[in-house]
Design a protein around this motif. Structure first.
Motif, PDB file in Angstrom:
ATOM      1  N   LEU A   1     -16.213   6.760   3.606  1.00  0.00           N
ATOM      2  CA  LEU A   1     -15.222   6.380   4.617  1.00  0.00           C
ATOM      3  C   LEU A   1     -14.232   5.353   4.068  1.00  0.00           C
ATOM      4  O   LEU A   1     -13.034   5.433   4.344  1.00  0.00           O
ATOM      5  CB  LEU A   1     -15.918   5.819   5.855  1.00  0.00           C
ATOM      6  N   GLU A   2     -14.736   4.406   3.288  1.00  0.00           N
ATOM      7  CA  GLU A   2     -13.848   3.407   2.690  1.00  0.00           C
ATOM      8  C   GLU A   2     -12.891   4.070   1.701  1.00  0.00           C
ATOM      9  O   GLU A   2     -11.703   3.760   1.668  1.00  0.00           O
ATOM     10  CB  GLU A   2     -14.675   2.337   1.991  1.00  0.00           C
ATOM     11  N   GLN A   3     -13.400   5.002   0.948  1.00  0.00           N
ATOM     12  CA  GLN A   3     -12.569   5.744  -0.003  1.00  0.00           C
ATOM     13  C   GLN A   3     -11.503   6.550   0.739  1.00  0.00           C
ATOM     14  O   GLN A   3     -10.330   6.530   0.359  1.00  0.00           O
ATOM     15  CB  GLN A   3     -13.481   6.664  -0.818  1.00  0.00           C
ATOM     16  N   PHE A   4     -11.891   7.223   1.803  1.00  0.00           N
ATOM     17  CA  PHE A   4     -10.961   8.027   2.584  1.00  0.00           C
ATOM     18  C   PHE A   4      -9.894   7.157   3.246  1.00  0.00           C
ATOM     19  O   PHE A   4      -8.705   7.472   3.208  1.00  0.00           O
ATOM     20  CB  PHE A   4     -11.728   8.822   3.649  1.00  0.00           C
ATOM     21  N   ALA A   5     -10.336   6.038   3.843  1.00  0.00           N
ATOM     22  CA  ALA A   5      -9.384   5.137   4.500  1.00  0.00           C
ATOM     23  C   ALA A   5      -8.387   4.580   3.492  1.00  0.00           C
ATOM     24  O   ALA A   5      -7.180   4.492   3.775  1.00  0.00           O
ATOM     25  CB  ALA A   5     -10.128   4.001   5.182  1.00  0.00           C
ATOM     26  N   GLY A   6      -8.872   4.209   2.332  1.00  0.00           N
ATOM     27  CA  GLY A   6      -7.981   3.705   1.288  1.00  0.00           C
ATOM     28  C   GLY A   6      -6.962   4.742   0.858  1.00  0.00           C
ATOM     29  O   GLY A   6      -5.777   4.435   0.647  1.00  0.00           O
ATOM     30  N   ARG A   7      -7.417   5.977   0.741  1.00  0.00           N
ATOM     31  CA  ARG A   7      -6.500   7.055   0.347  1.00  0.00           C
ATOM     32  C   ARG A   7      -5.415   7.263   1.401  1.00  0.00           C
ATOM     33  O   ARG A   7      -4.236   7.428   1.077  1.00  0.00           O
ATOM     34  CB  ARG A   7      -7.289   8.345   0.138  1.00  0.00           C
ATOM     35  N   MET A   8      -5.815   7.224   2.676  1.00  0.00           N
ATOM     36  CA  MET A   8      -4.843   7.409   3.755  1.00  0.00           C
ATOM     37  C   MET A   8      -3.840   6.257   3.806  1.00  0.00           C
ATOM     38  O   MET A   8      -2.643   6.473   3.972  1.00  0.00           O
ATOM     39  CB  MET A   8      -5.553   7.535   5.103  1.00  0.00           C
ATOM     40  N   VAL A   9      -4.320   5.028   3.647  1.00  0.00           N
ATOM     41  CA  VAL A   9      -3.428   3.866   3.644  1.00  0.00           C
ATOM     42  C   VAL A   9      -2.469   3.948   2.470  1.00  0.00           C
ATOM     43  O   VAL A   9      -1.264   3.703   2.606  1.00  0.00           O
ATOM     44  CB  VAL A   9      -4.243   2.552   3.595  1.00  0.00           C
ATOM     45  N   ARG A  10      -3.005   4.293   1.298  1.00  0.00           N
ATOM     46  CA  ARG A  10      -2.170   4.381   0.087  1.00  0.00           C
ATOM     47  C   ARG A  10      -1.077   5.434   0.233  1.00  0.00           C
ATOM     48  O   ARG A  10       0.060   5.229  -0.177  1.00  0.00           O
ATOM     49  CB  ARG A  10      -3.046   4.708  -1.126  1.00  0.00           C
ATOM     50  N   LYS A  11      -1.406   6.551   0.855  1.00  0.00           N
ATOM     51  CA  LYS A  11      -0.416   7.628   0.991  1.00  0.00           C
ATOM     52  C   LYS A  11       0.575   7.371   2.119  1.00  0.00           C
ATOM     53  O   LYS A  11       1.713   7.827   2.062  1.00  0.00           O
ATOM     54  CB  LYS A  11      -1.124   8.959   1.197  1.00  0.00           C
ATOM     55  N   ALA A  12       0.157   6.649   3.149  1.00  0.00           N
ATOM     56  CA  ALA A  12       1.039   6.394   4.282  1.00  0.00           C
ATOM     57  C   ALA A  12       1.969   5.206   4.040  1.00  0.00           C
ATOM     58  O   ALA A  12       3.059   5.148   4.615  1.00  0.00           O
ATOM     59  CB  ALA A  12       0.212   6.143   5.539  1.00  0.00           C
ATOM     60  N   ALA A  13       1.572   4.257   3.226  1.00  0.00           N
ATOM     61  CA  ALA A  13       2.356   3.039   3.016  1.00  0.00           C
ATOM     62  C   ALA A  13       3.765   3.301   2.475  1.00  0.00           C
ATOM     63  O   ALA A  13       4.720   2.687   2.957  1.00  0.00           O
ATOM     64  CB  ALA A  13       1.607   2.079   2.105  1.00  0.00           C
ATOM     65  N   PRO A  14       3.959   4.188   1.506  1.00  0.00           N
ATOM     66  CA  PRO A  14       5.323   4.426   1.022  1.00  0.00           C
ATOM     67  C   PRO A  14       6.258   5.004   2.089  1.00  0.00           C
ATOM     68  O   PRO A  14       7.472   4.814   2.027  1.00  0.00           O
ATOM     69  CB  PRO A  14       5.144   5.415  -0.121  1.00  0.00           C
ATOM     70  N   LEU A  15       5.686   5.672   3.083  1.00  0.00           N
ATOM     71  CA  LEU A  15       6.513   6.244   4.140  1.00  0.00           C
ATOM     72  C   LEU A  15       7.202   5.161   4.964  1.00  0.00           C
ATOM     73  O   LEU A  15       8.280   5.386   5.499  1.00  0.00           O
ATOM     74  CB  LEU A  15       5.666   7.136   5.049  1.00  0.00           C
ATOM     75  N   VAL A  16       6.565   3.998   5.056  1.00  0.00           N
ATOM     76  CA  VAL A  16       7.165   2.892   5.795  1.00  0.00           C
ATOM     77  C   VAL A  16       7.713   1.817   4.862  1.00  0.00           C
ATOM     78  O   VAL A  16       8.182   0.783   5.317  1.00  0.00           O
ATOM     79  CB  VAL A  16       6.157   2.269   6.798  1.00  0.00           C
ATOM     80  N   GLY A  17       7.638   2.054   3.556  1.00  0.00           N
ATOM     81  CA  GLY A  17       8.215   1.150   2.574  1.00  0.00           C
ATOM     82  C   GLY A  17       7.392  -0.091   2.278  1.00  0.00           C
ATOM     83  O   GLY A  17       7.951  -1.133   1.972  1.00  0.00           O
ATOM     84  N   GLU A  18       6.094   0.005   2.377  1.00  0.00           N
ATOM     85  CA  GLU A  18       5.217  -1.146   2.146  1.00  0.00           C
ATOM     86  C   GLU A  18       4.457  -0.989   0.826  1.00  0.00           C
ATOM     87  O   GLU A  18       3.432  -0.324   0.768  1.00  0.00           O
ATOM     88  CB  GLU A  18       4.227  -1.302   3.304  1.00  0.00           C
ATOM     89  N   LYS A  19       4.947  -1.618  -0.227  1.00  0.00           N
ATOM     90  CA  LYS A  19       4.283  -1.519  -1.528  1.00  0.00           C
ATOM     91  C   LYS A  19       2.982  -2.311  -1.561  1.00  0.00           C
ATOM     92  O   LYS A  19       2.012  -1.892  -2.181  1.00  0.00           O
ATOM     93  CB  LYS A  19       5.217  -2.024  -2.627  1.00  0.00           C
ATOM     94  N   ILE A  20       2.960  -3.457  -0.892  1.00  0.00           N
ATOM     95  CA  ILE A  20       1.754  -4.284  -0.892  1.00  0.00           C
ATOM     96  C   ILE A  20       0.626  -3.562  -0.162  1.00  0.00           C
ATOM     97  O   ILE A  20      -0.521  -3.576  -0.602  1.00  0.00           O
ATOM     98  CB  ILE A  20       2.036  -5.665  -0.258  1.00  0.00           C
ATOM     99  N   VAL A  21       0.948  -2.909   0.929  1.00  0.00           N
ATOM    100  CA  VAL A  21      -0.065  -2.174   1.685  1.00  0.00           C
ATOM    101  C   VAL A  21      -0.581  -0.999   0.850  1.00  0.00           C
ATOM    102  O   VAL A  21      -1.768  -0.684   0.879  1.00  0.00           O
ATOM    103  CB  VAL A  21       0.498  -1.693   3.041  1.00  0.00           C
ATOM    104  N   ALA A  22       0.297  -0.377   0.079  1.00  0.00           N
ATOM    105  CA  ALA A  22      -0.132   0.722  -0.796  1.00  0.00           C
ATOM    106  C   ALA A  22      -1.117   0.208  -1.839  1.00  0.00           C
ATOM    107  O   ALA A  22      -2.116   0.871  -2.141  1.00  0.00           O
ATOM    108  CB  ALA A  22       1.075   1.360  -1.472  1.00  0.00           C
TER     109      ALA A  22
END
Length: 56
Positions: free
Chosen positions: A11-32
């Motif tokens: 679940l942690e791996q999946f959540a990290g993957r989703m956050v990493r892929k969604a962050a560039p859509l909103v322009g957040e490099k730190i969140v990625a």
């Protein structure tokens, strides 16, 4: 116990993957970067559980 550890790691791996892929859509490099860290932490946990399973 082992099953719940594996689930937690996946679940942690999946959540990290989703956050990493969604962050560039909103322009957040730190969140990625934080998403990548979560994903790596999940992979490390999964490897730890796998190694524990082999020796027990």
């Amino acid at each position: 116990m082992k099953g719940s550890e594996k689930t937690k790691a996946r679940l942690e791996q999946f959540a990290g993957r989703m956050v990493r892929k969604a962050a560039p859509l909103v322009g957040e490099k730190i969140v990625a970067a934080k998403g990548l860290a979560m994903e790596v932490r999940g992979k490390a946990r999964l490897m730890k559980v796998s190694v524990k399973d082999r020796f027990h």
